[in-house]
Design a protein around this motif. Structure first.
Motif, PDB file in Angstrom:
ATOM      1  N   LYS A   7      -5.314  10.893   0.889  1.00 54.18           N
ATOM      2  CA  LYS A   7      -6.388   9.899   1.074  1.00 54.18           C
ATOM      3  C   LYS A   7      -5.928   8.823   2.051  1.00 54.18           C
ATOM      4  O   LYS A   7      -4.810   8.316   1.947  1.00 54.18           O
ATOM      5  CB  LYS A   7      -6.771   9.285  -0.266  1.00 54.18           C
ATOM      6  CG  LYS A   7      -7.895   8.241  -0.177  1.00 54.18           C
ATOM      7  CD  LYS A   7      -7.375   6.831  -0.206  1.00 54.18           C
ATOM      8  CE  LYS A   7      -8.444   5.798   0.102  1.00 54.18           C
ATOM      9  NZ  LYS A   7      -7.945   4.413   0.037  1.00 54.18           N
ATOM     10  N   GLY A  10      -9.013   2.289   4.867  1.00 57.90           N
ATOM     11  CA  GLY A  10      -9.726   1.738   6.018  1.00 57.90           C
ATOM     12  C   GLY A  10      -8.847   1.336   7.192  1.00 57.90           C
ATOM     13  O   GLY A  10      -9.195   1.600   8.354  1.00 57.90           O
ATOM     14  N   THR A 173      -1.813   4.238   2.718  1.00 61.43           N
ATOM     15  CA  THR A 173      -2.425   2.951   2.987  1.00 61.43           C
ATOM     16  C   THR A 173      -1.599   2.187   4.019  1.00 61.43           C
ATOM     17  O   THR A 173      -0.858   2.807   4.790  1.00 61.43           O
ATOM     18  CB  THR A 173      -2.626   2.191   1.640  1.00 61.43           C
ATOM     19  OG1 THR A 173      -3.248   0.953   1.904  1.00 61.43           O
ATOM     20  CG2 THR A 173      -1.327   1.969   0.888  1.00 61.43           C
ATOM     21  N   ASP A 174      -1.765   0.850   4.053  1.00 60.60           N
ATOM     22  CA  ASP A 174      -1.062   0.077   5.088  1.00 60.60           C
ATOM     23  C   ASP A 174       0.214  -0.581   4.567  1.00 60.60           C
ATOM     24  O   ASP A 174       0.813  -1.398   5.245  1.00 60.60           O
ATOM     25  CB  ASP A 174      -2.014  -0.978   5.701  1.00 60.60           C
ATOM     26  CG  ASP A 174      -2.684  -1.853   4.654  1.00 60.60           C
ATOM     27  OD1 ASP A 174      -2.331  -1.739   3.468  1.00 60.60           O
ATOM     28  OD2 ASP A 174      -3.561  -2.648   5.029  1.00 60.60           O
ATOM     29  N   TYR A 179       4.319  -2.683  -4.787  1.00 59.98           N
ATOM     30  CA  TYR A 179       5.365  -3.703  -4.844  1.00 59.98           C
ATOM     31  C   TYR A 179       5.246  -4.539  -6.113  1.00 59.98           C
ATOM     32  O   TYR A 179       4.231  -4.471  -6.813  1.00 59.98           O
ATOM     33  CB  TYR A 179       5.258  -4.627  -3.609  1.00 59.98           C
ATOM     34  CG  TYR A 179       5.849  -4.037  -2.355  1.00 59.98           C
ATOM     35  CD1 TYR A 179       5.244  -2.954  -1.727  1.00 59.98           C
ATOM     36  CD2 TYR A 179       7.022  -4.552  -1.805  1.00 59.98           C
ATOM     37  CE1 TYR A 179       5.790  -2.405  -0.575  1.00 59.98           C
ATOM     38  CE2 TYR A 179       7.569  -4.015  -0.653  1.00 59.98           C
ATOM     39  CZ  TYR A 179       6.954  -2.940  -0.040  1.00 59.98           C
ATOM     40  OH  TYR A 179       7.498  -2.397   1.096  1.00 59.98           O
ATOM     41  N   ASP A 182       1.831  -8.594  -4.215  1.00 61.72           N
ATOM     42  CA  ASP A 182       1.297  -8.319  -2.880  1.00 61.72           C
ATOM     43  C   ASP A 182       2.335  -8.716  -1.812  1.00 61.72           C
ATOM     44  O   ASP A 182       2.651  -9.899  -1.668  1.00 61.72           O
ATOM     45  CB  ASP A 182       0.002  -9.124  -2.695  1.00 61.72           C
ATOM     46  CG  ASP A 182      -0.728  -8.726  -1.423  1.00 61.72           C
ATOM     47  OD1 ASP A 182      -0.087  -8.166  -0.512  1.00 61.72           O
ATOM     48  OD2 ASP A 182      -1.945  -8.977  -1.337  1.00 61.72           O
ATOM     49  N   ARG A 184       2.112  -9.105   1.143  1.00 58.42           N
ATOM     50  CA  ARG A 184       1.591 -10.009   2.176  1.00 58.42           C
ATOM     51  C   ARG A 184       1.671 -11.464   1.722  1.00 58.42           C
ATOM     52  O   ARG A 184       1.514 -12.372   2.525  1.00 58.42           O
ATOM     53  CB  ARG A 184       0.144  -9.670   2.511  1.00 58.42           C
ATOM     54  CG  ARG A 184       0.045  -8.289   3.096  1.00 58.42           C
ATOM     55  CD  ARG A 184      -1.329  -7.971   3.627  1.00 58.42           C
ATOM     56  NE  ARG A 184      -1.434  -6.539   3.764  1.00 58.42           N
ATOM     57  CZ  ARG A 184      -0.867  -5.843   4.730  1.00 58.42           C
ATOM     58  NH1 ARG A 184      -0.172  -6.452   5.663  1.00 58.42           N
ATOM     59  NH2 ARG A 184      -0.986  -4.530   4.770  1.00 58.42           N
TER      60      ARG A 184
HETATM   61  P1  ADP Z   1      -6.804   0.761   1.831  1.00 61.39           P
HETATM   62  O1  ADP Z   1      -7.740   0.261   2.880  1.00 61.39           O
HETATM   63  O2  ADP Z   1      -5.759   1.688   2.366  1.00 61.39           O
HETATM   64  O3  ADP Z   1      -7.501   1.303   0.630  1.00 61.39           O
HETATM   65  P2  ADP Z   1      -6.327  -1.753   0.476  1.00 61.39           P
HETATM   66  O4  ADP Z   1      -6.476  -2.930   1.376  1.00 61.39           O
HETATM   67  O5  ADP Z   1      -7.414  -1.422  -0.462  1.00 61.39           O
HETATM   68  O6  ADP Z   1      -5.945  -0.504   1.378  1.00 61.39           O
HETATM   69  O7  ADP Z   1      -4.985  -1.896  -0.388  1.00 61.39           O
HETATM   70  C1  ADP Z   1      -3.748  -2.128   0.260  1.00 61.39           C
HETATM   71  C2  ADP Z   1      -3.403  -3.602   0.179  1.00 61.39           C
HETATM   72  O8  ADP Z   1      -3.165  -3.960  -1.193  1.00 61.39           O
HETATM   73  C3  ADP Z   1      -2.114  -4.007   0.865  1.00 61.39           C
HETATM   74  O9  ADP Z   1      -2.329  -4.272   2.236  1.00 61.39           O
HETATM   75  C4  ADP Z   1      -1.658  -5.240   0.084  1.00 61.39           C
HETATM   76  O10 ADP Z   1      -1.946  -6.434   0.773  1.00 61.39           O
HETATM   77  C5  ADP Z   1      -2.494  -5.200  -1.189  1.00 61.39           C
HETATM   78  N1  ADP Z   1      -1.699  -5.314  -2.414  1.00 61.39           N
HETATM   79  C6  ADP Z   1      -1.993  -6.159  -3.439  1.00 61.39           C
HETATM   80  N2  ADP Z   1      -1.085  -6.061  -4.398  1.00 61.39           N
HETATM   81  C7  ADP Z   1      -0.173  -5.132  -4.017  1.00 61.39           C
HETATM   82  C8  ADP Z   1       1.012  -4.603  -4.602  1.00 61.39           C
HETATM   83  N3  ADP Z   1       1.459  -4.988  -5.797  1.00 61.39           N
HETATM   84  N4  ADP Z   1       1.707  -3.658  -3.913  1.00 61.39           N
HETATM   85  C9  ADP Z   1       1.262  -3.245  -2.710  1.00 61.39           C
HETATM   86  N5  ADP Z   1       0.146  -3.724  -2.085  1.00 61.39           N
HETATM   87  C10 ADP Z   1      -0.567  -4.651  -2.731  1.00 61.39           C
END
Ligand code: ADP
Ligand code: ASP
Ligand code: MG
Length: 423
Positions: A7, A10, A173-174, A179, A182, A184
């Motif tokens: 999968k 975005g 994903t990105d 983690y 987050d 970021r």
């Molecule tokens: P996608 O578009 O691939 O579905 P999302 O934006 O829905 O991606 O989810 C990925 C994002 O989730 C990451 O860029 C990160 O900022 C956020 N995120 C929030 N909490 C966590 C975490 N505990 N571990 C990893 N990413 C996290």
């Protein structure tokens, strides 16, 4: 030969360059001799754009037509990925939600997958064709397009994996895994080799948007092996089969990893934040049986999810204040419903506040250890952060604070629980 669902979210699908990168990752997986189904999201920002069009067209939009509009983002990317794979010499075709079909319940904009007819899909995959499936979309009992709620492509991927009995469902994903919080927000967040289904479910439900909550619940129920990993990888990156990302595992598997010294037993697995809730206070509600039922029944009937609830100790006059949270997107509706029932409920004023955030710490270790909550409260108070409400479950503690203090609170708690990466 394995059967793999891949999968791509975005950000991974945002533009033809990135789709080419995705196509190369898919081709490499198929070149290992595996049967591959790919589930894709719309390009980053596209679903928001489509939602705005619906709001502009009609603020009180019909959810069934909303679904027709917002499902189109994934139709575009699935076709583009199939075309790109073909350009790389792969056999590939798209399967739209209604073509498989992916049967869902009729709840437009938040539908749930009921079943997937996988026979044609499996036959095509067995014939060596890569299946590209738009995430997020399905078909209702009365043959109308449905969508699965924001972030729903994760759930589409897990549902397809369960339907075709895939060996693994890789969520690209990105970020390169799950983690401790987050990454970021906290640069010192640590990537986890594994997280249990139970903890991931709780983390997702309190705002860690890396996986949609429903996808984790479904994976747990259907025993789908899920890996979260990055699509932003270079040529020499290890293949997904080497499990470079984060695996979502059962508690028994986690115990094994701990025994082998591959994971440390942690009290707190992760910290999540959610800025999408709003606070509602009803003042001077009669302090008598049935009063809170009168408040929450109409909200439930309108499918508005209430989260934290506090009922203050009654005052002398037999009145009390009731505070709770609802999703910000439902605040106006909730307010209108309560105003309509002012006489029946018998409150004095409605006070609302959208500038709040919910910070949650999650860990199965809490089941057997005391003191996790008190260290949370102390760490926040040492930084002058005021707690407005508290809620707990067996493996989670959440507090409501001022939205402006979100990042600070997450960092402070990350350090307080010893989660910061060493260097
Ligand atoms: P996608 O578009 O691939 O579905 P999302 O934006 O829905 O991606 O989810 C990925 C994002 O989730 C990451 O860029 C990160 O900022 C956020 N995120 C929030 N909490 C966590 C975490 N505990 N571990 C990893 N990413 C996290
Ligand atoms: N495109 C949809 C959304 O933005 C579904 C998804 O990406 O998972 O919510
Ligand atoms: Mg997502």
């Amino acid at each position: 030969m394995a059967r793999i669902v891949m999968k791509f979210g975005g950000t991974s699908m945002a533009g033809t360059e990135r789709i080419r990168r995705v196509a190369n990752i898919v081709r490499a997986q198929a070149a290992r001799g595996d049967q591959v189904a790919v589930v894709v999201s719309a390009m980053a920002g596209e679903t928001d754009r489509l939602v705005n069009f619906c709001r502009e067209a009609n603020p009180l939009y019909d959810p069934a037509e909303y679904d027709v509009v917002v499902a189109s983002g994934e139709q575009v990317t699935s076709g583009l990925l199939a075309l790109t794979l073909q350009a790389l010499g792969c056999k590939a075709r798209s399967w739209l939600g209604w073509q498989l079909p992916i049967h869902t319940i009729e709840a437009h904009a938040k539908a749930r997958v009921e079943s997937i007819d996988a026979d044609a899909l499996l036959a095509s995959m067995e014939a060596g064709e890569i299946a590209v499936i738009p995430g997020f979309q399905g078909l209702s009992e009365d043959n109308r397009v449905t969508t699965l709620g924001r972030g729903g492509s994760d759930t589409s991927a897990v549902a397809v994996a369960a339907a075709i009995k895939a060996d693994r469902c890789d969520i690209y994903t990105d970020v390169d895994g799950v983690y401790t919080t987050d990454p970021r927000i906290v640069a010192k967040a640590k990537k986890q080799k594994a997280v249990t289904y139970e903890e991931m479910l709780e983390l997702a439900s309190v705002g860690a948007k890396v996986l949609q909550t429903r996808s984790v619940g479904l994976a747990m129920k259907e025993k789908v092996r899920v890996q979260v990993l990055s699509s932003f990888i270079g040529e020499g990156a290890p293949p997904a089969d080497d499990l470079p990302g984060t695996m979502i595992v059962s508690e028994a598997e986690m115990d094994e990893l701990v025994e082998k010294g591959l994971m440390e037993r942690q009290l707190v697995t992760g910290i999540a934040h959610d800025k999408n809730e709003a606070k509602v206070i009803l003042t001077r509600v009669p302090d008598r049986p049935g009063a809170v039922a009168n408040i929450f029944e109409p909200l439930a009937a309108a499918s508005i999810n209430v989260d934290m609830i506090i009922q203050n100790v009654g005052r002398d006059k037999g009145e009390t204040d009731v505070t709770f949270t609802v999703p910000q997107t439902d605040l106006a509706r909730a307010q209108a419903l309560l105003e309509d029932r002012r006489g029946e409920i018998g409150f004095n004023r409605i006070i609302t506040d959208s500038k709040i955030a919910k910070i949650s710490v999650v860990g199965v270790g809490m089941k057997s250890h005391a003191g996790v909550a008190s260290s949370m409260f102390r760490a926040l108070s040492d930084r002058g952060i005021n707690i407005q409400a508290i809620s707990t479950s067996e493996i989670k503690i959440s507090v409501m604070i001022d939205e402006d203090e979100t990042e600070l609170a997450v960092r402070v708690l990350h350090t307080a629980y010893g989660l910061d990466a060493k260097d």
